[in-house]
Design a protein around this motif. Structure first.
Motif, PDB file in Angstrom:
ATOM      1  N   LYS A   1       0.843  -1.191   0.000  1.00  0.00           N
ATOM      2  CA  LYS A   1       0.000   0.000   0.000  1.00  0.00           C
ATOM      3  C   LYS A   1       0.880   1.244   0.000  1.00  0.00           C
ATOM      4  CE  LYS A   1      -3.970  -2.108   2.169  1.00  0.00           C
ATOM      5  NZ  LYS A   1      -4.821  -2.182   3.361  1.00  0.00           N
ATOM      6  N   PRO A   2       0.359   2.360  -0.518  1.00  0.00           N
ATOM      7  CA  PRO A   2       1.121   3.608  -0.491  1.00  0.00           C
ATOM      8  C   PRO A   2       1.558   3.955   0.924  1.00  0.00           C
ATOM      9  CG  PRO A   2      -0.829   3.847  -1.847  1.00  0.00           C
ATOM     10  CD  PRO A   2      -0.943   2.509  -1.142  1.00  0.00           C
ATOM     11  N   GLY A   3       2.759   4.454   1.024  1.00  0.00           N
ATOM     12  CA  GLY A   3       3.293   4.848   2.322  1.00  0.00           C
ATOM     13  C   GLY A   3       4.114   3.776   3.006  1.00  0.00           C
ATOM     14  N   LEU A   4       4.282   2.628   2.347  1.00  0.00           N
ATOM     15  CA  LEU A   4       5.030   1.521   2.944  1.00  0.00           C
ATOM     16  C   LEU A   4       6.135   1.056   1.998  1.00  0.00           C
ATOM     17  CD1 LEU A   4       1.955  -0.510   4.205  1.00  0.00           C
ATOM     18  CD2 LEU A   4       3.351   1.098   5.502  1.00  0.00           C
ATOM     19  N   HIS A   5       7.194   0.511   2.566  1.00  0.00           N
ATOM     20  CA  HIS A   5       8.275  -0.031   1.752  1.00  0.00           C
ATOM     21  C   HIS A   5       8.919  -1.216   2.458  1.00  0.00           C
ATOM     22  CE1 HIS A   5      12.092   1.455   3.722  1.00  0.00           C
ATOM     23  NE2 HIS A   5      11.184   2.129   4.395  1.00  0.00           N
ATOM     24  N   LEU A   6       9.790  -1.887   1.732  1.00  0.00           N
ATOM     25  CA  LEU A   6      10.475  -3.044   2.308  1.00  0.00           C
ATOM     26  C   LEU A   6      11.833  -2.617   2.843  1.00  0.00           C
ATOM     27  CD1 LEU A   6      10.248  -6.015   2.943  1.00  0.00           C
ATOM     28  CD2 LEU A   6      11.175  -6.516   0.696  1.00  0.00           C
ATOM     29  N   ASP A   7      12.905  -2.889   2.126  1.00  0.00           N
ATOM     30  CA  ASP A   7      14.245  -2.598   2.631  1.00  0.00           C
ATOM     31  C   ASP A   7      14.748  -1.209   2.267  1.00  0.00           C
ATOM     32  OD1 ASP A   7      14.544  -5.118   3.843  1.00  0.00           O
ATOM     33  OD2 ASP A   7      15.077  -6.002   1.918  1.00  0.00           O
ATOM     34  N   ASN A   8      14.463  -0.765   1.063  1.00  0.00           N
ATOM     35  CA  ASN A   8      14.968   0.521   0.589  1.00  0.00           C
ATOM     36  C   ASN A   8      13.798   1.459   0.294  1.00  0.00           C
ATOM     37  OD1 ASN A   8      17.754  -0.410   0.398  1.00  0.00           O
ATOM     38  ND2 ASN A   8      17.025  -1.664  -1.296  1.00  0.00           N
ATOM     39  N   PRO A   9      13.923   2.730   0.660  1.00  0.00           N
ATOM     40  CA  PRO A   9      12.864   3.676   0.306  1.00  0.00           C
ATOM     41  C   PRO A   9      12.592   3.592  -1.197  1.00  0.00           C
ATOM     42  CG  PRO A   9      14.404   4.693   1.800  1.00  0.00           C
ATOM     43  CD  PRO A   9      14.994   3.361   1.410  1.00  0.00           C
TER      44      PRO A   9
ATOM     45  N   HIS B   1       8.506  -0.740  -3.226  1.00  0.00           N
ATOM     46  CA  HIS B   1       7.113  -0.879  -2.819  1.00  0.00           C
ATOM     47  C   HIS B   1       6.495  -2.220  -3.188  1.00  0.00           C
ATOM     48  CE1 HIS B   1       7.213   3.296  -1.706  1.00  0.00           C
ATOM     49  NE2 HIS B   1       7.691   3.595  -2.892  1.00  0.00           N
ATOM     50  N   SER B   2       7.321  -3.211  -3.440  1.00  0.00           N
ATOM     51  CA  SER B   2       6.803  -4.545  -3.733  1.00  0.00           C
ATOM     52  C   SER B   2       7.759  -5.589  -3.165  1.00  0.00           C
ATOM     53  CB  SER B   2       6.628  -4.756  -5.240  1.00  0.00           C
ATOM     54  OG  SER B   2       7.875  -4.703  -5.891  1.00  0.00           O
ATOM     55  N   ILE B   3       7.226  -6.781  -3.001  1.00  0.00           N
ATOM     56  CA  ILE B   3       8.024  -7.917  -2.550  1.00  0.00           C
ATOM     57  C   ILE B   3       7.922  -8.970  -3.637  1.00  0.00           C
ATOM     58  CG2 ILE B   3       8.307  -9.711  -0.802  1.00  0.00           C
ATOM     59  CD1 ILE B   3       6.852  -7.814   1.154  1.00  0.00           C
ATOM     60  N   HIS B   4       9.056  -9.468  -4.089  1.00  0.00           N
ATOM     61  CA  HIS B   4       9.107 -10.477  -5.154  1.00  0.00           C
ATOM     62  C   HIS B   4       9.948 -11.647  -4.664  1.00  0.00           C
ATOM     63  CE1 HIS B   4      10.927 -11.909  -9.140  1.00  0.00           C
ATOM     64  NE2 HIS B   4       9.714 -12.410  -9.042  1.00  0.00           N
ATOM     65  N   GLU B   5       9.341 -12.808  -4.603  1.00  0.00           N
ATOM     66  CA  GLU B   5      10.036 -14.011  -4.167  1.00  0.00           C
ATOM     67  C   GLU B   5       9.563 -15.200  -5.002  1.00  0.00           C
ATOM     68  OE1 GLU B   5      12.485 -14.420  -2.068  1.00  0.00           O
ATOM     69  OE2 GLU B   5      12.521 -12.381  -1.290  1.00  0.00           O
TER      70      GLU B   5
ATOM     71  N   ARG C   1       7.101  -9.180   7.278  1.00  0.00           N
ATOM     72  CA  ARG C   1       7.433  -8.800   8.660  1.00  0.00           C
ATOM     73  C   ARG C   1       8.373  -7.598   8.707  1.00  0.00           C
ATOM     74  NH1 ARG C   1       8.545 -14.862   9.690  1.00  0.00           N
ATOM     75  NH2 ARG C   1       6.432 -15.621  10.017  1.00  0.00           N
ATOM     76  N   SER C   2       9.059  -7.316   7.588  1.00  0.00           N
ATOM     77  CA  SER C   2      10.035  -6.224   7.542  1.00  0.00           C
ATOM     78  C   SER C   2       9.484  -4.935   6.943  1.00  0.00           C
ATOM     79  CB  SER C   2      11.262  -6.662   6.723  1.00  0.00           C
ATOM     80  OG  SER C   2      11.860  -7.790   7.314  1.00  0.00           O
ATOM     81  N   VAL C   3       8.202  -4.905   6.588  1.00  0.00           N
ATOM     82  CA  VAL C   3       7.606  -3.719   5.983  1.00  0.00           C
ATOM     83  C   VAL C   3       7.536  -2.594   7.014  1.00  0.00           C
ATOM     84  CG1 VAL C   3       5.463  -2.803   5.019  1.00  0.00           C
ATOM     85  CG2 VAL C   3       6.321  -5.019   4.267  1.00  0.00           C
ATOM     86  N   LYS C   4       7.809  -1.376   6.551  1.00  0.00           N
ATOM     87  CA  LYS C   4       7.792  -0.217   7.447  1.00  0.00           C
ATOM     88  C   LYS C   4       7.333   1.024   6.683  1.00  0.00           C
ATOM     89  CE  LYS C   4      12.692  -0.456   6.780  1.00  0.00           C
ATOM     90  NZ  LYS C   4      13.577  -1.475   7.201  1.00  0.00           N
ATOM     91  N   PRO C   5       7.025   2.104   7.387  1.00  0.00           N
ATOM     92  CA  PRO C   5       6.631   3.344   6.711  1.00  0.00           C
ATOM     93  C   PRO C   5       7.740   3.832   5.786  1.00  0.00           C
ATOM     94  CG  PRO C   5       6.090   3.466   9.029  1.00  0.00           C
ATOM     95  CD  PRO C   5       6.926   2.219   8.836  1.00  0.00           C
TER      96      PRO C   5
ATOM     97  N   TRP D   1      -1.622   0.368   9.510  1.00  0.00           N
ATOM     98  CA  TRP D   1      -1.154  -0.987   9.265  1.00  0.00           C
ATOM     99  C   TRP D   1      -0.286  -1.413  10.436  1.00  0.00           C
ATOM    100  CZ3 TRP D   1       4.012  -2.332   8.899  1.00  0.00           C
ATOM    101  CH2 TRP D   1       4.889  -1.246   8.900  1.00  0.00           C
ATOM    102  N   GLU D   2      -0.049  -2.692  10.507  1.00  0.00           N
ATOM    103  CA  GLU D   2       0.909  -3.196  11.493  1.00  0.00           C
ATOM    104  C   GLU D   2       1.564  -4.434  10.911  1.00  0.00           C
ATOM    105  OE1 GLU D   2      -1.955  -3.691  14.677  1.00  0.00           O
ATOM    106  OE2 GLU D   2      -1.741  -5.853  14.487  1.00  0.00           O
ATOM    107  N   ALA D   3       2.869  -4.485  10.966  1.00  0.00           N
ATOM    108  CA  ALA D   3       3.599  -5.647  10.459  1.00  0.00           C
ATOM    109  C   ALA D   3       3.345  -6.826  11.369  1.00  0.00           C
ATOM    110  CB  ALA D   3       5.090  -5.340  10.374  1.00  0.00           C
TER     111      ALA D   3
END
Length: 77
Positions: free
Chosen positions: A31-39, A42-46, A57-61, A74-76
């Motif tokens: 969702k907008p306003g969230l990211h994984l490791d680097n600003p 905005h997506s996770i690909h595995e 679990r690592s998603v943050k603002p 939201w809450e991780a």
């Protein structure tokens, strides 16, 4: 609840794309306003939904300014 259902219902996930059939793995778009490791990431690909769920679990603002119009709760997990 299946792993994919858990990902779909995660408060940080906007949508998913299951591309394992074409060899491109499994995607979760945040969702907008969230990211994984680097600003700006905005997506996770595995390879598998289980790995995507673990990374959620690592998603943050996100500090990149992608969330300007609303505060998205939201809450991780």
């Amino acid at each position: 609840m299946t792993t994919i259902e858990r990902i779909k219902s995660h408060p940080a996930v906007q949508e998913i794309s299951d591309e394992r059939g074409s060899g491109d793995g499994f995607w979760a778009y945040l969702k907008p306003g969230l990211h994984l490791d680097n600003p700006g990431e905005h997506s996770i690909h595995e390879d598998t939904p289980s790995k995507v769920l673990t990374k959620l679990r690592s998603v943050k603002p996100c500090p990149c300014g992608c969330q300007s119009e609303a505060d998205i709760p939201w809450e991780a997990r």
